[in-house]
Design a protein around this motif. Structure first.
Motif, mmCIF file in Angstrom:
data_model
loop_
_atom_site.group_PDB
_atom_site.id
_atom_site.type_symbol
_atom_site.label_atom_id
_atom_site.label_comp_id
_atom_site.label_asym_id
_atom_site.label_seq_id
_atom_site.Cartn_x
_atom_site.Cartn_y
_atom_site.Cartn_z
ATOM 1 N N CYS A 25 12.140 -8.570 -36.645
ATOM 2 C CA CYS A 25 11.837 -9.401 -35.047
ATOM 3 C C CYS A 25 10.906 -8.555 -34.386
ATOM 4 O O CYS A 25 10.471 -9.311 -33.309
ATOM 5 N N HIS A 26 10.507 -7.521 -34.952
ATOM 6 C CA HIS A 26 9.633 -6.634 -34.042
ATOM 7 C C HIS A 26 9.925 -6.196 -32.792
ATOM 8 O O HIS A 26 9.356 -6.030 -31.802
ATOM 9 N N TRP A 97 3.275 -15.151 -32.480
ATOM 10 C CA TRP A 97 3.871 -15.346 -31.437
ATOM 11 C C TRP A 97 3.588 -16.628 -30.741
ATOM 12 O O TRP A 97 2.524 -16.969 -30.696
ATOM 13 N N CYS A 101 4.455 -15.682 -25.855
ATOM 14 C CA CYS A 101 4.817 -14.495 -26.473
ATOM 15 C C CYS A 101 6.423 -14.375 -26.505
ATOM 16 O O CYS A 101 6.817 -13.032 -26.925
ATOM 17 N N LEU A 104 9.057 -16.399 -31.981
ATOM 18 C CA LEU A 104 8.193 -16.076 -33.050
ATOM 19 C C LEU A 104 8.094 -17.626 -33.814
ATOM 20 O O LEU A 104 9.059 -18.385 -33.867
ATOM 21 N N ARG A 129 12.728 -10.226 -24.566
ATOM 22 C CA ARG A 129 11.379 -10.417 -24.922
ATOM 23 C C ARG A 129 10.812 -10.658 -23.353
ATOM 24 O O ARG A 129 9.692 -10.067 -23.090
ATOM 25 N N TYR A 133 7.975 -8.418 -21.631
ATOM 26 C CA TYR A 133 7.045 -8.973 -21.365
ATOM 27 C C TYR A 133 6.489 -8.747 -19.803
ATOM 28 O O TYR A 133 5.226 -8.209 -19.440
ATOM 29 N N HIS A 138 5.771 -6.097 -24.594
ATOM 30 C CA HIS A 138 6.056 -7.014 -25.511
ATOM 31 C C HIS A 138 4.771 -7.886 -25.335
ATOM 32 O O HIS A 138 4.380 -7.995 -24.127
ATOM 33 N N PRO A 139 4.395 -8.398 -26.365
ATOM 34 C CA PRO A 139 4.726 -7.787 -27.747
ATOM 35 C C PRO A 139 3.918 -6.755 -28.366
ATOM 36 O O PRO A 139 2.921 -6.377 -27.499
ATOM 37 N N ASP A 143 1.030 -6.465 -33.263
ATOM 38 C CA ASP A 143 0.785 -8.106 -33.247
ATOM 39 C C ASP A 143 -0.037 -8.768 -32.630
ATOM 40 O O ASP A 143 -0.384 -10.092 -33.122
#
Length: 150
Positions: A25-26, A97, A101, A104, A129, A133, A138-139, A143
């Motif tokens: 999922c990063h 993304w 963002c 996914l 997220r 962000y 994030h991200p 990415d």
């Protein structure tokens, strides 16, 4: 059944290779309250080993959702496909993304099936997220940077 033992050195190598990100999922381990786990990409019960090439850094949720699964249904094609494999699949080939963002988006059957099977857009992670962000965490930079060959 006992869990396979992994040395601290192997665990450190897996974390370093993943740059502190869940390889599915990063999410960043740095900002979580719980240390990420080491996932056996091919489960030991299915013949997988403790070799570093069979290991991936995974947040607790992704590891739990993946469990022993190695394949899942791509809802778009109706086909059962292999789940994303961090050792042989490139993340950016299978995922991107959303414009905000937060979500996914699977760009391949593997990406779509993995997002669904691991619930990579679950409500809790969307909130994390959004908060990350808002403060510029994030991200992950890799990415969104230009795609390089290899």
């Amino acid at each position: 059944m006992s869990r396979p033992w992994l040395s601290e050195q192997i665990q450190a190598e897996v974390r370093q290779r993943a740059k502190g990100l869940c390889e599915y999922c990063h999410a960043s381990e740095q900002w979580q309250y719980v240390q990420f786990t080491i996932d056996h990409i091919m489960p030991v019960v299915a013949g997988g080993s403790n070799d570093i090439d069979n290991l991936a850094l995974a947040c607790f949720h992704c590891n739990r959702r993946k469990g022993r699964s190695q394949a899942a249904l791509d809802s778009e094609s109706g086909e059962t496909v292999q789940l994303f494999n961090p050792r042989c699949d490139r993340w950016r080939k299978h995922f991107r993304w959303s414009e905000d963002c937060l979500r996914l988006i699977g760009t391949t059957p593997i990406g779509r099936a993995t997002i669904e099977a691991l619930a990579l857009n679950r409500e809790r992670i969307l909130g994390i997220r959004a908060a990350d962000y808002a403060v510029g965490r994030h991200p992950p930079s890799e990415d969104i940077s230009p795609i390089h060959p290899n």
